[in-house]
Enzyme design. Structure first.
Site, short mmCIF file in Angstrom:
data_model
loop_
_atom_site.label_atom_id
_atom_site.label_comp_id
_atom_site.label_asym_id
_atom_site.label_seq_id
_atom_site.Cartn_x
_atom_site.Cartn_y
_atom_site.Cartn_z
NE ARG A 164 -4.07 -1.66 0.47
CZ ARG A 164 -4.03 -3.24 -0.16
NH1 ARG A 164 -3.16 -3.60 -0.46
NH2 ARG A 164 -5.06 -3.84 0.16
CB SER A 253 -8.27 -1.40 4.54
OG SER A 253 -8.56 -2.84 4.03
CD GLU A 353 -4.89 1.24 2.34
OE1 GLU A 353 -5.29 1.48 1.34
OE2 GLU A 353 -5.62 0.07 2.99
#
Ligand code: EPU
Length: 357
Positions: A164, A253, A353
């Site tokens: 990520r 997420s 994130e």
């Protein structure tokens, strides 16, 4: 070039948070971007690049000039015995692009179906799901340097992909001259991606192995699923456990799955035998952040209208809908409370994130 003032951003972020852009310009080509940069007023102002708005938390009005990326187009660039190379404009919807590649007979992106957002945002956070990360299918991308207006192309190594993570999430060190070469350094706030190319290996091989997909194989009795079958399974799995942002605002997420050393992991297992963990190729161990948050009792809890999704604790949602939406402040207060409780119980710091604006 049309510059819109005081533009409501609620329709442009998947959380559905209310905020305004002081100035917003829709850019459909590299030339549009260069026109903004050449403008005597806008050219000097800070810029904020907006894709599908699926990975941001807006905590107030956006002061920089918002460049809303609407570069469109999809094409098969090349077909060789080893791979199909496909290209899409950064403004294309990611899921529609994945669907299109399958319809063209170019499989390889099926595990990444139904991820919200645009093609241009996909390399920024190196999207990943069900055993495939964007970096596994990436060829190259074209971008424009927002300081100089120059176009440049980056390959996978130059994008510095991580979990990520990519060069687009990092700020260049202060010592780098603003008009100097930017490749390989932090490009956060500095690059606008216009096109992305993907290399889909031939012959196609399915990526199975992820627990949820294995279960579908067993339940259906299908041992050799086609790419279309995997696509259908991934869509069904995502729809069953992740909220559809068109119905309940969210940004996927909210935290990354943290990695720890094997020693730290053994220590935690001794105290928490049920912890979900995966050994990584580099020897570290990845922990399921959703499990950690769930274990702290957060599922279904709220701060104001920001809540923890009741089917997947890793996802924070806007419970107030479009009429009475959560604020960015509520989302961040909830996120900080979760971080504190996970740290107090497990000694692990969760890293958000999405990009907080
Ligand atoms: N779990 C719980 N409780 C929860 C949530 C999860 O116990 O509330 C457990 C699950 O039972 C499972 C484990 O945690 O054993 C992992 O859960 P899941 O398979 O749902 O995957 P994840 O690690 O939570 C990651 C990605 C998702 C991606 C899925 C599938 C991150 C941060 N998230 O989630 O990506 O779709 O794997 O590959 O890596 C996103 O980035 O926005 C995203 C949705």
């Amino acid at each position: 070039m049309i510059v819109a003032q005081n533009v409501p951003l609620q329709p442009y972020n998947t959380f559905g948070i209310v905020a305004k852009a002081r100035a917003l310009v829709r850019v459909a080509s590299a030339d549009d971007v260069r026109a903004v940069l050449a403008d005597p007023v806008l050219g000097r102002e800070p810029k904020f690049v907006l894709g599908g708005g699926s990975n941001i938390v807006l905590t107030g009005d956006v002061r920089p000039v918002v460049l809303k990326v609407e570069v469109m187009g999809r094409r098969l660039v090349e077909s060789t015995p080893k791979a199909w190379i496909v290209e899409a404009g950064a403004g294309e919807n990611w899921h529609d692009f994945v669907t299109w590649t399958l319809a063209q007979g170019c499989p390889g992106l099926e595990n990444l179906a139904l991820i919200p957002g645009t093609v241009g945002a996909s390399p920024v956070q190196n999207v990943g799901a069900y055993g495939v990360e964007l970096q596994d299918r990436f060829d190259s991308l074209d971008a424009i340097d927002l300081e100089t207006g120059q176009s440049f192309t980056l390959d996978a190594a130059q994008c510095a992909f991580g979990y990520r993570d990519s060069v687009f999430k990092h700020v260049a060190p202060a010592s780098v001259a603003p008009d100097g070469p930017v490749r390989g350094l932090g490009l956060a706030g500095r690059a606008l991606i216009t096109q992305v190319r993907f290399r889909l290996p031939r012959p196609w091989k399915p990526v199975l192995g992820y627990l949820d997909l294995e279960r579908r194989m067993q339940d259906s009795g299908i041992r050799n699923p086609s790419a279309q079958q995997i696509y259908d399974w991934v869509c069904a799995i995502r729809s069953s456990k992740l909220p559809d942002p068109r119905v309940i605002g969210n940004a996927g997420s909210f935290f990354k799955n943290p990695t720890v050393t094997p020693e730290q992991c053994s220590d935690i297992i001794a105290r928490e035998p049920g912890i979900v963990h995966y050994p990584m190729p580099d020897g570290s161990v990845k922990l399921a952040a959703g499990w950690l948050i769930d274990a702290c009792g957060w599922k279904g809890k709220s701060v104001g209208n920001a809540g923890v999704y009741d089917r997947q604790a890793l996802v924070l949602v806007n419970r107030g809908g479009a009429q009475n939406p959560a604020t960015g402040g509520e989302v961040m207060t909830l996120a900080k409370a979760i971080q504190t409780s996970v740290y107090e119980r497990f000694g692990i710091r969760l890293e958000p994130e999405p990009v907080v604006v």
